[in-house]
Design a protein around this motif. Structure first.
Motif, PDB file in Angstrom:
ATOM      1  N   ALA A 140       1.087  -1.222  -0.245  1.00  0.00           N
ATOM      2  CA  ALA A 140       0.508   0.488  -0.008  1.00  0.00           C
ATOM      3  C   ALA A 140       1.440   1.440  -0.380  1.00  0.00           C
ATOM      4  O   ALA A 140       2.197   1.251   0.849  1.00  0.00           O
ATOM      5  N   GLY A 141       0.376   2.626  -0.358  1.00  0.00           N
ATOM      6  CA  GLY A 141       1.284   3.586  -0.533  1.00  0.00           C
ATOM      7  C   GLY A 141       0.871   4.541   0.710  1.00  0.00           C
ATOM      8  O   GLY A 141       0.850   5.231   0.676  1.00  0.00           O
ATOM      9  N   LEU A 142       1.755   4.100   1.823  1.00  0.00           N
ATOM     10  CA  LEU A 142       1.550   4.042   3.575  1.00  0.00           C
ATOM     11  C   LEU A 142       2.656   5.618   3.088  1.00  0.00           C
ATOM     12  O   LEU A 142       4.189   5.448   3.198  1.00  0.00           O
ATOM     13  N   PRO A 143       1.355   6.552   3.850  1.00  0.00           N
ATOM     14  CA  PRO A 143       3.317   7.741   3.574  1.00  0.00           C
ATOM     15  C   PRO A 143       3.899   7.150   5.361  1.00  0.00           C
ATOM     16  O   PRO A 143       4.058   6.627   6.074  1.00  0.00           O
ATOM     17  N   ALA A 144       5.471   7.873   5.427  1.00  0.00           N
ATOM     18  CA  ALA A 144       5.762   8.470   6.183  1.00  0.00           C
ATOM     19  C   ALA A 144       5.372   7.955   7.139  1.00  0.00           C
ATOM     20  O   ALA A 144       4.737   9.438   7.739  1.00  0.00           O
ATOM     21  N   VAL A 145       5.389   7.286   8.521  1.00  0.00           N
ATOM     22  CA  VAL A 145       4.760   7.077  10.342  1.00  0.00           C
ATOM     23  C   VAL A 145       5.894   7.864  11.079  1.00  0.00           C
ATOM     24  O   VAL A 145       6.991   7.118  11.041  1.00  0.00           O
ATOM     25  N   PRO A 146       5.952   9.021  11.999  1.00  0.00           N
ATOM     26  CA  PRO A 146       5.940   9.190  13.103  1.00  0.00           C
ATOM     27  C   PRO A 146       6.810   7.509  13.930  1.00  0.00           C
ATOM     28  O   PRO A 146       6.140   6.496  14.605  1.00  0.00           O
ATOM     29  N   ASP A 147       7.402   7.833  14.796  1.00  0.00           N
ATOM     30  CA  ASP A 147       8.164   7.040  15.499  1.00  0.00           C
ATOM     31  C   ASP A 147       7.435   6.685  16.936  1.00  0.00           C
ATOM     32  O   ASP A 147       6.187   7.205  16.750  1.00  0.00           O
ATOM     33  N   GLY A 148       6.932   5.600  17.518  1.00  0.00           N
ATOM     34  CA  GLY A 148       6.329   5.026  18.493  1.00  0.00           C
ATOM     35  C   GLY A 148       4.752   4.131  17.472  1.00  0.00           C
ATOM     36  O   GLY A 148       5.225   3.600  16.964  1.00  0.00           O
ATOM     37  N   GLY A 149       3.736   3.741  18.733  1.00  0.00           N
ATOM     38  CA  GLY A 149       3.022   3.098  18.536  1.00  0.00           C
ATOM     39  C   GLY A 149       2.321   3.290  16.985  1.00  0.00           C
ATOM     40  O   GLY A 149       2.214   4.098  16.698  1.00  0.00           O
ATOM     41  N   VAL A 150       1.707   1.829  16.512  1.00  0.00           N
ATOM     42  CA  VAL A 150       0.618   2.336  15.741  1.00  0.00           C
ATOM     43  C   VAL A 150      -0.385   1.270  15.571  1.00  0.00           C
ATOM     44  O   VAL A 150       0.476  -0.155  16.073  1.00  0.00           O
ATOM     45  N   GLN A 151      -1.310   1.262  14.911  1.00  0.00           N
ATOM     46  CA  GLN A 151      -2.692   0.368  15.370  1.00  0.00           C
ATOM     47  C   GLN A 151      -3.543  -0.008  14.022  1.00  0.00           C
ATOM     48  O   GLN A 151      -3.321   1.320  13.329  1.00  0.00           O
ATOM     49  N   LEU A 152      -3.457  -0.782  13.503  1.00  0.00           N
ATOM     50  CA  LEU A 152      -4.244  -0.757  11.987  1.00  0.00           C
ATOM     51  C   LEU A 152      -5.673  -1.465  12.594  1.00  0.00           C
ATOM     52  O   LEU A 152      -5.817  -2.610  13.605  1.00  0.00           O
ATOM     53  N   LEU A 153      -6.798  -0.061  12.175  1.00  0.00           N
ATOM     54  CA  LEU A 153      -8.081  -0.773  12.399  1.00  0.00           C
ATOM     55  C   LEU A 153      -8.775  -0.771  11.304  1.00  0.00           C
ATOM     56  O   LEU A 153      -9.255   0.081  10.461  1.00  0.00           O
TER      57      LEU A 153
END
Length: 401
Positions: A140-153
Motif C-alpha cells: 500500500a502507499g502508506l506515507p512516512a509514519v513517526p516513531d511510536g506505536g501504530v495500530q491497524l484498524l
C-alpha cells in the motif's frame, strides 16, 4: 503527543464486540497487561515499604483459581493446517500486525522498530493488503509514519485506518492513497471501525466522540444522536457494549458491578426490550449471523447460558482452562486454553483442533480468539495468526506469520 495504547483505553468499551478484526481485542489485552504491570510495581513498592508477608501474597495472587488442562475429548474430524509466510519482496522489517476482515481479505503491517519498553524507535512502516487469503500481498502507499506505536484498524476490504502518534491515516481505495487526520477531527472511517454493520455506536454527544464521558448515547455514523435511546443509563463507570448480527437485531449490554443488563431491539432501536437477568453472567456473545446468543462467565466456576426464545437456558460448562472465547455460530463456542490449544464447546462436550495443539503451546503470550463477520475463526498467538475457514468444527486452518 498521546500514547497509542492510552488512547485505546478510550476505545475499549466501543470495541469490545464479539466479531471485530482480532487486533482490537489484542490491543485491549495489551492495555490490561500494561495496567497489571504498573499495578504490580506499585504493589511491590508498597510491600517493600510496609513489609508484611501477607501483602506479598496478595500482590502475586491470580485473578482466578489455577485452571486444569482441558482433556482431549475428540479431535476435529477433517482438520487441515496450511502454513504460509507473510512476505513482501523488497520490504525490510518484520510482520508486526495482521488483520483480516474476511477469510480472503486482510491487511498486514511490517516495521523495523526497536522495542524500547514503553516506546519504539528506528521505525520504517509498510502496509500491505491481500484479497486471496494471504497467498499474495500488495504493498500500500502508506506515507512516512513517526516513531511510536501504530495500530491497524480495518473497516473492510478497501478501507483501513492506521492510528499513529500524530493522528489517523486513512485509505478508502485499497491502499493506493491515504489521507491524514488529527485526533481532534477523526474521520468517519474511525467511527465505522467501532460501529455495528448498520452504523450505530456508543459515543459522547454532541460531537459524537469515542472518548470517555459521563453518559454515553447510541449514535449513528454521519447523523449524530440516534432517534430512540435504550431504557438503560450508559454511565462511564459501567461496561457498555453494543453489537449487531447479520439479521439486524441490536444487543446492548451494561455490566454494573456484578449485574449484567441485556436489552435488545429488532427494529433498529425504535423499540427496546429488556431480557431477564442471569446471576453470574459477565459477557454476551453473538454469532455473526445473529442466530446464536449466549451469556458467559469464563472465571471459575464458569457459566454458559444460551437464549431460547425469551429465556436463558443453561448450557454445557466451559473447560476449566478456558482463556479466550467467541461464538462462531452453528450452536458452538470456540475457546482457547490458558495452556495452549483451541477447540469447540458443543452440546456433546469439547472438540479439540489437534493441529493447533503444538503451535499454540509455546512460550508466547496466551492466544486470543475472535470471529469475523463471515464466520471465520481467528486466533492470535504472539506474532502468529491462525484462520479457521468453514462452518462448525469442519474447518481448514491457515497459519500465517
Amino acid at each position: 503527543m498521546p500514547d497509542v495504547e492510552d488512547l485505546f483505553v478510550e476505545f475499549e468499551t466501543a470495541a469490545a464486540t464479539t466479531f471485530r478484526p482480532p487486533g482490537v481485542a489484542d490491543a485491549q489485552r495489551r492495555i490490561r497487561d500494561r495496567r497489571r504491570r504498573r499495578g504490580l510495581l506499585a504493589g511491590l513498592l508498597a510491600v517493600a515499604l510496609a513489609g508484611p508477608a501477607s501483602a506479598l501474597a496478595v500482590a502475586h495472587r491470580a485473578d482466578r483459581p489455577e485452571p486444569r488442562p482441558t482433556p482431549s475429548v475428540s479431535p476435529s474430524p477433517t482438520g487441515r493446517l496450511t502454513v504460509r509466510a507473510v512476505t513482501l519482496p523488497g520490504v525490510s522489517g518484520e510482520l508486526a500486525d495482521l488483520r483480516f476482515v474476511s477469510a480472503r481479505a486482510g491487511w498486514a503491517l511490517f516495521d523495523t522498530c526497536v522495542d524500547a519498553g514503553e516506546s519504539w524507535s528506528g521505525c520504517r512502516r509498510t502496509v500491505a493488503r491481500t484479497v486471496d487469503g494471504g497467498v499474495t500481498w500488495q504493498r500500500a502507499g502508506l506515507p512516512a509514519v513517526p516513531d511510536g506505536g501504530v495500530q491497524l484498524l480495518p473497516v473492510d476490504t478497501d478501507t483501513l485506518v492506521v492510528m499513529t502518534r500524530a493522528g489517523y491515516l486513512v485509505t478508502a481505495d485499497g491502499g493506493n492513497s491515504f489521507t491524514s487526520h488529527p485526533y481532534k477531527a477523526p474521520p468517519v472511517a474511525v467511527r465505522r471501525v467501532f460501529a455495528t454493520p448498520s452504523g450505530l455506536y456508543l459515543g459522547c454527544p454532541p460531537n459524537g466522540g469515542l472518548a470517555t464521558c459521563d453518559r454515553q448515547r447510541v449514535l449513528r455514523v454521519g447523523s449524530g444522536l440516534h432517534f430512540h435511546q435504550p431504557p438503560v443509563t450508559l454511565r462511564s463507570d459501567t461496561e457498555n457494549v453494543l453489537v449487531e448480527g447479520a439479521d439486524g437485531q441490536l444487543w446492548l449490554t451494561v455490566l454494573d458491578g456484578d449485574r449484567l443488563t441485556v436489552v435488545t431491539s429488532t427494529d433498529q432501536g425504535t423499540t427496546w426490550r429488556e431480557l431477564p437477568s442471569v446471576a453470574g453472567a459477565r459477557q454476551l456473545l453473538l454469532a455473526p449471523d445473529g442466530r446464536d446468543v449466549w451469556l458467559v462467565r469464563t472465571t471459575q466456576p464458569s457459566g454458559v447460558w444460551r437464549l431460547a426464545g425469551t429465556r436463558w437456558q443453561p448450557a454445557p460448562a466451559l473447560p476449566d482452562d478456558t482463556d479466550g472465547i467467541a461464538a462462531p455460530g452453528a450452536g458452538l463456542l470456540v475457546v482457547t486454553s490458558a495452556y495452549g490449544g483451541l477447540g469447540f464447546v458443543t452440546g456433546g462436550g469439547y472438540v479439540e483442533v489437534p493441529e493447533l495443539r503444538g503451535p499454540l503451546r509455546t512460550s508466547e503470550p496466551r492466544a486470543s480468539v475472535s470471529v469475523l463477520p463471515d464466520g471465520t475463526v481467528v486466533a492470535q498467538h504472539g506474532r502468529t495468526w491462525f484462520l479457521g475457514v468453514g462452518r462448525g468444527v469442519d474447518r481448514s486452518w491457515l497459519q500465517l506469520s
